[in-house]
Design an enzyme around this catalytic site. Structure first.
Site, PDB file in Angstrom:
ATOM      1  N   CYS A 118      25.864  24.960 -12.186  1.00 45.29           N
ATOM      2  CA  CYS A 118      25.151  24.690 -13.435  1.00 45.29           C
ATOM      3  C   CYS A 118      23.753  24.275 -13.035  1.00 45.29           C
ATOM      4  O   CYS A 118      23.566  23.256 -12.365  1.00 45.29           O
ATOM      5  CB  CYS A 118      25.826  23.574 -14.229  1.00 45.29           C
ATOM      6  SG  CYS A 118      24.835  23.048 -15.651  1.00 45.29           S
ATOM      7  N   SER A 174      18.688  22.180  -3.973  1.00 43.57           N
ATOM      8  CA  SER A 174      17.593  22.282  -4.936  1.00 43.57           C
ATOM      9  C   SER A 174      16.450  21.348  -4.565  1.00 43.57           C
ATOM     10  O   SER A 174      16.678  20.270  -3.997  1.00 43.57           O
ATOM     11  CB  SER A 174      18.094  21.927  -6.340  1.00 43.57           C
ATOM     12  OG  SER A 174      17.012  21.848  -7.254  1.00 43.57           O
ATOM     13  N   ILE A 189      19.271  34.257  -9.381  1.00 46.01           N
ATOM     14  CA  ILE A 189      19.071  34.449  -7.944  1.00 46.01           C
ATOM     15  C   ILE A 189      20.262  35.175  -7.335  1.00 46.01           C
ATOM     16  O   ILE A 189      20.103  36.007  -6.434  1.00 46.01           O
ATOM     17  CB  ILE A 189      18.825  33.103  -7.239  1.00 46.01           C
ATOM     18  CG1 ILE A 189      17.584  32.408  -7.827  1.00 46.01           C
ATOM     19  CG2 ILE A 189      18.638  33.308  -5.742  1.00 46.01           C
ATOM     20  CD1 ILE A 189      17.301  31.031  -7.232  1.00 46.01           C
ATOM     21  N   ARG A 247       2.956  23.271  -9.210  1.00 43.85           N
ATOM     22  CA  ARG A 247       4.309  23.602  -8.768  1.00 43.85           C
ATOM     23  C   ARG A 247       4.228  24.595  -7.609  1.00 43.85           C
ATOM     24  O   ARG A 247       3.261  25.341  -7.463  1.00 43.85           O
ATOM     25  CB  ARG A 247       5.096  24.278  -9.899  1.00 43.85           C
ATOM     26  CG  ARG A 247       5.495  23.369 -11.030  1.00 43.85           C
ATOM     27  CD  ARG A 247       6.648  22.456 -10.631  1.00 43.85           C
ATOM     28  NE  ARG A 247       7.179  21.746 -11.779  1.00 43.85           N
ATOM     29  CZ  ARG A 247       6.635  20.674 -12.332  1.00 43.85           C
ATOM     30  NH1 ARG A 247       5.515  20.191 -11.814  1.00 43.85           N
ATOM     31  NH2 ARG A 247       7.186  20.079 -13.374  1.00 43.85           N
ATOM     32  N   LYS A 294      18.740  33.066 -19.238  1.00 49.79           N
ATOM     33  CA  LYS A 294      18.727  31.636 -18.944  1.00 49.79           C
ATOM     34  C   LYS A 294      18.210  30.753 -20.086  1.00 49.79           C
ATOM     35  O   LYS A 294      18.198  29.528 -19.967  1.00 49.79           O
ATOM     36  CB  LYS A 294      17.893  31.380 -17.680  1.00 49.79           C
ATOM     37  CG  LYS A 294      18.571  31.882 -16.409  1.00 49.79           C
ATOM     38  CD  LYS A 294      17.668  31.769 -15.195  1.00 49.79           C
ATOM     39  CE  LYS A 294      17.321  30.347 -14.829  1.00 49.79           C
ATOM     40  NZ  LYS A 294      18.502  29.561 -14.354  1.00 49.79           N
ATOM     41  N   GLY A 319      26.428  29.860  -7.080  1.00 53.43           N
ATOM     42  CA  GLY A 319      26.995  29.463  -8.358  1.00 53.43           C
ATOM     43  C   GLY A 319      26.867  27.971  -8.600  1.00 53.43           C
ATOM     44  O   GLY A 319      27.183  27.154  -7.740  1.00 53.43           O
ATOM     45  N   LYS A 361      23.443  18.007  -6.755  1.00 54.45           N
ATOM     46  CA  LYS A 361      23.104  18.792  -5.561  1.00 54.45           C
ATOM     47  C   LYS A 361      22.927  17.880  -4.347  1.00 54.45           C
ATOM     48  O   LYS A 361      23.377  18.194  -3.233  1.00 54.45           O
ATOM     49  CB  LYS A 361      21.827  19.594  -5.818  1.00 54.45           C
ATOM     50  CG  LYS A 361      21.989  20.730  -6.822  1.00 54.45           C
ATOM     51  CD  LYS A 361      22.871  21.825  -6.253  1.00 54.45           C
ATOM     52  CE  LYS A 361      22.854  23.079  -7.088  1.00 54.45           C
ATOM     53  NZ  LYS A 361      23.641  24.175  -6.489  1.00 54.45           N
ATOM     54  N   TYR A 413      21.404  16.732 -12.601  1.00 53.47           N
ATOM     55  CA  TYR A 413      21.509  18.005 -11.884  1.00 53.47           C
ATOM     56  C   TYR A 413      21.083  17.819 -10.432  1.00 53.47           C
ATOM     57  O   TYR A 413      21.798  18.211  -9.503  1.00 53.47           O
ATOM     58  CB  TYR A 413      20.648  19.078 -12.556  1.00 53.47           C
ATOM     59  CG  TYR A 413      20.355  20.246 -11.654  1.00 53.47           C
ATOM     60  CD1 TYR A 413      21.352  21.172 -11.348  1.00 53.47           C
ATOM     61  CD2 TYR A 413      19.098  20.402 -11.071  1.00 53.47           C
ATOM     62  CE1 TYR A 413      21.100  22.235 -10.490  1.00 53.47           C
ATOM     63  CE2 TYR A 413      18.839  21.458 -10.214  1.00 53.47           C
ATOM     64  CZ  TYR A 413      19.838  22.371  -9.923  1.00 53.47           C
ATOM     65  OH  TYR A 413      19.586  23.407  -9.060  1.00 53.47           O
ATOM     66  N   SER A 444      -1.061  16.848 -19.928  1.00 53.86           N
ATOM     67  CA  SER A 444      -0.829  15.903 -18.848  1.00 53.86           C
ATOM     68  C   SER A 444      -0.877  14.487 -19.402  1.00 53.86           C
ATOM     69  O   SER A 444      -1.658  14.186 -20.309  1.00 53.86           O
ATOM     70  CB  SER A 444      -1.891  16.064 -17.757  1.00 53.86           C
ATOM     71  OG  SER A 444      -1.770  15.037 -16.795  1.00 53.86           O
ATOM     72  N   ASN A 502      31.483  20.937 -11.186  1.00 58.19           N
ATOM     73  CA  ASN A 502      30.955  22.281 -11.000  1.00 58.19           C
ATOM     74  C   ASN A 502      30.060  22.414  -9.766  1.00 58.19           C
ATOM     75  O   ASN A 502      30.143  23.394  -9.025  1.00 58.19           O
ATOM     76  CB  ASN A 502      30.177  22.693 -12.251  1.00 58.19           C
ATOM     77  CG  ASN A 502      30.001  24.191 -12.349  1.00 58.19           C
ATOM     78  OD1 ASN A 502      30.961  24.927 -12.455  1.00 58.19           O
ATOM     79  ND2 ASN A 502      28.754  24.642 -12.295  1.00 58.19           N
TER      80      ASN A 502
END
Length: 342
Positions: A84, A122, A18, A221, A184, A82, A152, A148, A209, A98
């Site tokens: 992770c 996120s 991004i 999604r 990625k 920026g 955030k 993660y 599923s 980070n």
């Protein structure tokens, strides 16, 4: 008020997916006074920078000290992409340093130096979505499913407690896909992975599923093309009046099956889907439905039409994946995807 060609901009994560798309979008607006910050490491993301125009580059480990010493000068805008972004990262200490501590220090510097600060949060902060996926939901009600997402969420909470969310903008990105994500690895979008699978095996593999209310491939999604994601980002960056947290998504949930169909259509091949077992390690943390409520984004004045899944996948596959091109290397996008100069 300065326009983008007159602004000096710091973009962290500027060689990443991004981030590099954001540099590209700034170039489209005539902005080249850009400082790119990243950790180039040993992967191929440096290639994302080759066709872009910017004034300088700095490694992330050197950024804060050089900013605080005054060596890098002033910036009108700090666009902090920026981080992770691996949802499978298990080193909690690394993620805290980070994604949380680094962001705190950078935000502190930006606010002290009167730079417009926009940062990437996120949609992973929403967890399983049981508390909703509205950017107006109280942060205390959210329960991220992985470290993660929590890293955030922790900064969102800090920004709220410090009163910063009245002055900065945080972006809750949903499932973004598009050019410049080649580096990625396993964190590439399913569009990129699906294209490779069709080229190699003639079929697309999707997870089965494990819930009775979702058939195989009917998990949903909110997929967002990266060109739309950076339009939304620059819209919010352009005015200090846009403050707080904003969902960055299409506002429409689509199924994995629909995404796969769009890939086959773009390639020009008959659909062939194979449903595979989901790794046991992620089953309990798997999101079956995500959909961004973009009411706050629209109320901030963002009025652009969001590119449909089918149109975006076609552009991505035919203009980037097939010719193996990155943003800035193409001859131009279809008329409906061209960016404004605002």
């Amino acid at each position: 008020m300065k326009t983008w060609p007159d602004k000096r901009v710091l973009v962290t994560g500027g060689a990443g997916f991004i981030g590099s798309a954001l540099v590209w979008a700034l170039n489209q607006r005539g902005c080249e006074r850009i400082m790119v910050c990243d950790r180039l490491g040993t992967d191929e993301k440096w290639r994302n920078l080759v066709a872009l125009r910017f004034e300088d580059y700095v490694e992330a480990d050197d950024l804060l000290s050089r900013l605080q010493s005054g060596a890098l000068g002033k910036f009108d805008s700090v666009l902090h992409l920026g981080a992770c972004s691996a949802t499978t990262e298990t080193d909690a200490g690394f993620l805290i340093r980070n994604n949380y501590e680094f962001t705190k220090e950078l935000a502190t510097w930006a606010l002290a130096n009167k730079s417009r600060f926009v940062y990437a949060s996120s949609a992973a902060t929403y967890g399983d979505g049981s508390a909703g996926m509205s950017d107006s939901t109280p942060l205390e009600a959210l329960r991220p499913l992985n470290m993660y997402g929590y890293s955030k969420h922790l900064f969102d909470l800090h920004a709220q407690q410090a009163g910063w969310l009245k002055r900065i903008a945080g972006l809750k990105f949903f499932n973004v896909y598009g050019p410049n994500e080649d580096h990625k690895g396993e964190m590439r979008s399913v569009v990129h992975k699906s294209f490779s699978q069709v080229q190699e095996h003639g079929a697309i593999r999707l997870f089965k599923s494990y819930r009775r209310d979702f058939a195989d491939g009917e998990q949903k999604r909110d997929f967002l093309y990266v060109k739309d994601a950076v339009e939304m980002t620059l819209h919010l960056a352009a005015t200090n009046r846009a403050a707080g947290l904003f969902n960055i998504g299409s506002g429409q949930a689509r199924t994995w099956n629909q995404l796969a169909q769009a890939v086959f259509t773009a390639i020009g091949k008959k659909p062939r889907l194979v449903y595979i077992e989901m790794p046991a390690a992620i089953r309990a943390k798997y999101q079956y439905f995500t959909q961004a409520d973009i009411t706050r984004l629209r109320r901030s004045g963002y009025s652009r039409r969001i590119t449909s899944l089918e149109t975006a996948v076609t552009d991505y596959v035919r203009n980037y994946l097939v010719p193996n091109r990155r943003l800035g290397e193409t001859m131009g996008a279809p008329a409906e995807l061209k960016h404004s100069k605002s």
